[in-house]
Write an enzyme that holds these catalytic residues in place. Structure first.
Site, PDB file in Angstrom:
ATOM      1  N   ARG A 169     -44.186   1.132  -3.272  1.00 47.01           N
ATOM      2  CA  ARG A 169     -43.724   2.290  -2.484  1.00 47.01           C
ATOM      3  C   ARG A 169     -43.032   1.881  -1.175  1.00 47.01           C
ATOM      4  O   ARG A 169     -43.150   2.566  -0.161  1.00 47.01           O
ATOM      5  CB  ARG A 169     -44.884   3.227  -2.140  1.00 47.01           C
ATOM      6  N   CYS A 217     -48.075  12.610  -4.469  1.00 42.17           N
ATOM      7  CA  CYS A 217     -49.271  11.917  -3.984  1.00 42.17           C
ATOM      8  C   CYS A 217     -49.208  11.795  -2.465  1.00 42.17           C
ATOM      9  O   CYS A 217     -48.197  11.374  -1.897  1.00 42.17           O
ATOM     10  CB  CYS A 217     -49.380  10.541  -4.627  1.00 42.17           C
ATOM     11  N   GLU A 287     -48.789   8.148   2.068  1.00 41.76           N
ATOM     12  CA  GLU A 287     -47.512   7.922   1.379  1.00 41.76           C
ATOM     13  C   GLU A 287     -46.486   8.945   1.874  1.00 41.76           C
ATOM     14  O   GLU A 287     -45.317   8.639   2.053  1.00 41.76           O
ATOM     15  CB  GLU A 287     -47.695   8.054  -0.133  1.00 41.76           C
TER      16      GLU A 287
HETATM   17  N1  EPU Z   1     -58.096   9.962 -11.203  1.00 41.15           N
HETATM   18  C1  EPU Z   1     -59.265  10.647 -11.024  1.00 41.15           C
HETATM   19  N2  EPU Z   1     -59.213  11.852 -10.394  1.00 41.15           N
HETATM   20  C2  EPU Z   1     -58.075  12.395  -9.954  1.00 41.15           C
HETATM   21  C3  EPU Z   1     -56.869  11.689 -10.136  1.00 41.15           C
HETATM   22  C4  EPU Z   1     -56.900  10.463 -10.771  1.00 41.15           C
HETATM   23  O1  EPU Z   1     -60.330  10.204 -11.398  1.00 41.15           O
HETATM   24  O2  EPU Z   1     -58.115  13.498  -9.396  1.00 41.15           O
HETATM   25  C5  EPU Z   1     -58.140   8.686 -11.907  1.00 41.15           C
HETATM   26  C6  EPU Z   1     -57.388   8.746 -13.225  1.00 41.15           C
HETATM   27  O3  EPU Z   1     -58.197   9.225 -14.266  1.00 41.15           O
HETATM   28  C7  EPU Z   1     -56.975   7.320 -13.418  1.00 41.15           C
HETATM   29  C8  EPU Z   1     -56.759   6.818 -11.996  1.00 41.15           C
HETATM   30  O4  EPU Z   1     -57.432   7.715 -11.132  1.00 41.15           O
HETATM   31  O5  EPU Z   1     -58.010   6.572 -13.966  1.00 41.15           O
HETATM   32  C9  EPU Z   1     -55.267   6.776 -11.606  1.00 41.15           C
HETATM   33  O6  EPU Z   1     -54.726   8.104 -11.678  1.00 41.15           O
HETATM   34  P1  EPU Z   1     -53.300   8.385 -12.299  1.00 41.15           P
HETATM   35  O7  EPU Z   1     -53.225   7.747 -13.654  1.00 41.15           O
HETATM   36  O8  EPU Z   1     -53.038   9.834 -12.220  1.00 41.15           O
HETATM   37  O9  EPU Z   1     -52.304   7.606 -11.377  1.00 41.15           O
HETATM   38  P2  EPU Z   1     -52.226   7.510  -9.790  1.00 41.15           P
HETATM   39  O10 EPU Z   1     -52.395   6.079  -9.421  1.00 41.15           O
HETATM   40  O11 EPU Z   1     -53.103   8.508  -9.124  1.00 41.15           O
HETATM   41  C10 EPU Z   1     -49.696   6.979  -9.633  1.00 41.15           C
HETATM   42  C11 EPU Z   1     -48.685   7.371  -8.607  1.00 41.15           C
HETATM   43  C12 EPU Z   1     -48.085   8.704  -8.978  1.00 41.15           C
HETATM   44  C13 EPU Z   1     -47.479   8.611 -10.364  1.00 41.15           C
HETATM   45  C14 EPU Z   1     -48.587   8.234 -11.356  1.00 41.15           C
HETATM   46  C15 EPU Z   1     -48.109   8.105 -12.788  1.00 41.15           C
HETATM   47  C16 EPU Z   1     -49.400   6.538  -6.420  1.00 41.15           C
HETATM   48  C17 EPU Z   1     -50.047   6.883  -5.146  1.00 41.15           C
HETATM   49  N3  EPU Z   1     -49.330   7.514  -7.323  1.00 41.15           N
HETATM   50  O12 EPU Z   1     -50.728   7.946  -9.544  1.00 41.15           O
HETATM   51  O13 EPU Z   1     -47.037   8.945  -8.062  1.00 41.15           O
HETATM   52  O14 EPU Z   1     -46.914   9.844 -10.739  1.00 41.15           O
HETATM   53  O15 EPU Z   1     -49.134   6.961 -10.945  1.00 41.15           O
HETATM   54  O16 EPU Z   1     -47.114   7.157 -12.893  1.00 41.15           O
HETATM   55  O17 EPU Z   1     -48.943   5.410  -6.592  1.00 41.15           O
HETATM   56  C18 EPU Z   1     -46.275   9.999  -6.087  1.00 41.15           C
HETATM   57  O18 EPU Z   1     -45.887   8.883  -5.740  1.00 41.15           O
HETATM   58  O19 EPU Z   1     -46.056  11.020  -5.398  1.00 41.15           O
HETATM   59  C19 EPU Z   1     -46.994  10.112  -7.337  1.00 41.15           C
HETATM   60  C20 EPU Z   1     -47.567  11.240  -7.728  1.00 41.15           C
END
Ligand code: EPU
Length: 311
Positions: A169, A217, A287
């Site tokens: 990021r 996010c 972020e």
């Molecule tokens: N999780 C939870 N509870 C929640 C949300 C997530 O337990 O409320 C768990 C999920 O089950 C999973 C882990 O946390 O095991 C990661 O969650 P997720 O797969 O949704 O990915 P993330 O790391 O939260 C990242 C990016 C998103 C992007 C997604 C998918 C960041 C901060 N976020 O989310 O980007 O859409 O991967 O590629 O890097 C953004 O940058 O605005 C954004 C939404």
């Protein structure tokens, strides 16, 4: 005042909320909409003369404008040369103001691979490159071959991929303004890129509140952990301050319901950060970029508002 064809369009005391995906926040002292590098140069020169800070607004998908607005020049690269897409398959040269979602779908329709990871990511190409937008399926920096920029003093420069310092990021462009970029995509079997795009889109649709007013996010994932999972485990899903709500769908999203203010969101951000710090000893880094105010609040979070967004 508004400009002629060859001058920037200036709007004084312009409401910024409609230009952001949160739909919150106050006004800009001046909003300047520019269609060409010449117009952008004129805005930068005027801002220097009047000693006003310059904020660059892309699709407004990753910013929170404070309620008292922005005392400076908010510049938007939109239309004209900044919205131009030149296909030289499998490469493409795109203006910074090009809508990311449209470019992404157009690339997969052309059976080009490289941007499927951007499915469901809003904003402009300039904004996406500036923050190396992406997710678990990849990030835009992987396909950025060259970028052309102008700095606040009006100096233009071309950067090669290896000079751009892409990380999670982030990129190393600092205060420099992206004007256009060249992306290196690769040919894929007919339908394969579209299939991948649909899979990524489906994952997001199921796990994120895409239709709500938010800035995606709120926090970066800390090393080796997920901010969303930490906030969820801290029991914060559904927590509210005024009209700001921690999304019950994905805990790293704060959504703005009717009557929300930017200050509600900022207070909720503070509450979430404190809770996660207390429970897990993790200091979450923002972020989302916060614009406006005196910078004190931003300094307590990650300094983005002053050090990266302002000249
Ligand atoms: N999780 C939870 N509870 C929640 C949300 C997530 O337990 O409320 C768990 C999920 O089950 C999973 C882990 O946390 O095991 C990661 O969650 P997720 O797969 O949704 O990915 P993330 O790391 O939260 C990242 C990016 C998103 C992007 C997604 C998918 C960041 C901060 N976020 O989310 O980007 O859409 O991967 O590629 O890097 C953004 O940058 O605005 C954004 C939404």
């Amino acid at each position: 005042m508004s400009g002629s064809d060859s001058s920037p369009r200036y709007v004084e005391n312009a409401p910024l909320a409609p230009l952001t995906s949160f739909g919150l926040g106050g006004r800009a002292r001046v909003l300047a909409q520019v269609e060409s590098p010449g117009q952008l140069g004129a805005v930068l020169s005027k801002a220097r003369d009047e000693q006003l800070p310059v904020y660059v607004l892309g699709g407004g998908a990753n910013v929170l404008i404070r309620d008292d607005g922005v005392d400076g020049v908010v510049v938007q690269l939109k239309g004209g040369e900044f919205s131009r897409v030149i296909w030289n398959t499998p490469r493409v040269v795109v203006g910074a103001g090009v809508d990311m979602a449209r470019l992404t779908i157009e690339s997969v329709r052309r059976n080009l691979s490289g941007l499927e990871c951007m499915a469901g990511i809003p904003g402009t190409v300039g904004g996406c490159i500036r923050m190396n937008a992406g997710g678990k399926f990849g990030q835009i920096g992987d396909v950025v071959r060259r970028v052309w920029t102008v700095d606040r003093s009006g100096c233009r420069r071309e950067w090669k991929h290896e000079e751009l310092g892409f990380g999670y990021r982030r990129c190393g462009l600092g205060d420099t303004i992206i004007e256009r970029a060249e992306l290196a995509l690769s040919p894929s079997a007919p339908g394969a890129a579209m299939q991948r795009y649909r899979e990524v889109w489906e994952f997001k649709r199921k796990s994120q509140p895409l239709a709500a007013d938010s800035a995606g996010c709120v926090f970066k994932n800390p090393p080796g952990a997920s901010a969303g999972a930490l906030i969820d485990r801290a029991g914060m899903k559904g927590a509210t301050v005024g009209g700001a709500v921690v999304s019950p769908e994905h805990a790293n999203f704060i959504v703005a319901s009717d009557g929300a203010s930017a200050s509600d969101v900022l207070t909720l951000i503070d509450v979430v950060r404190r809770r996660v710090a207390d429970e897990f000893g993790v200091d979450l880094e923002l972020e989302v970029q916060v614009w406006g105010g005196d910078g004190e609040w931003a300094a307590r979070t990650d300094g983005l508002a002053k050090s990266e967004s302002r000249s």
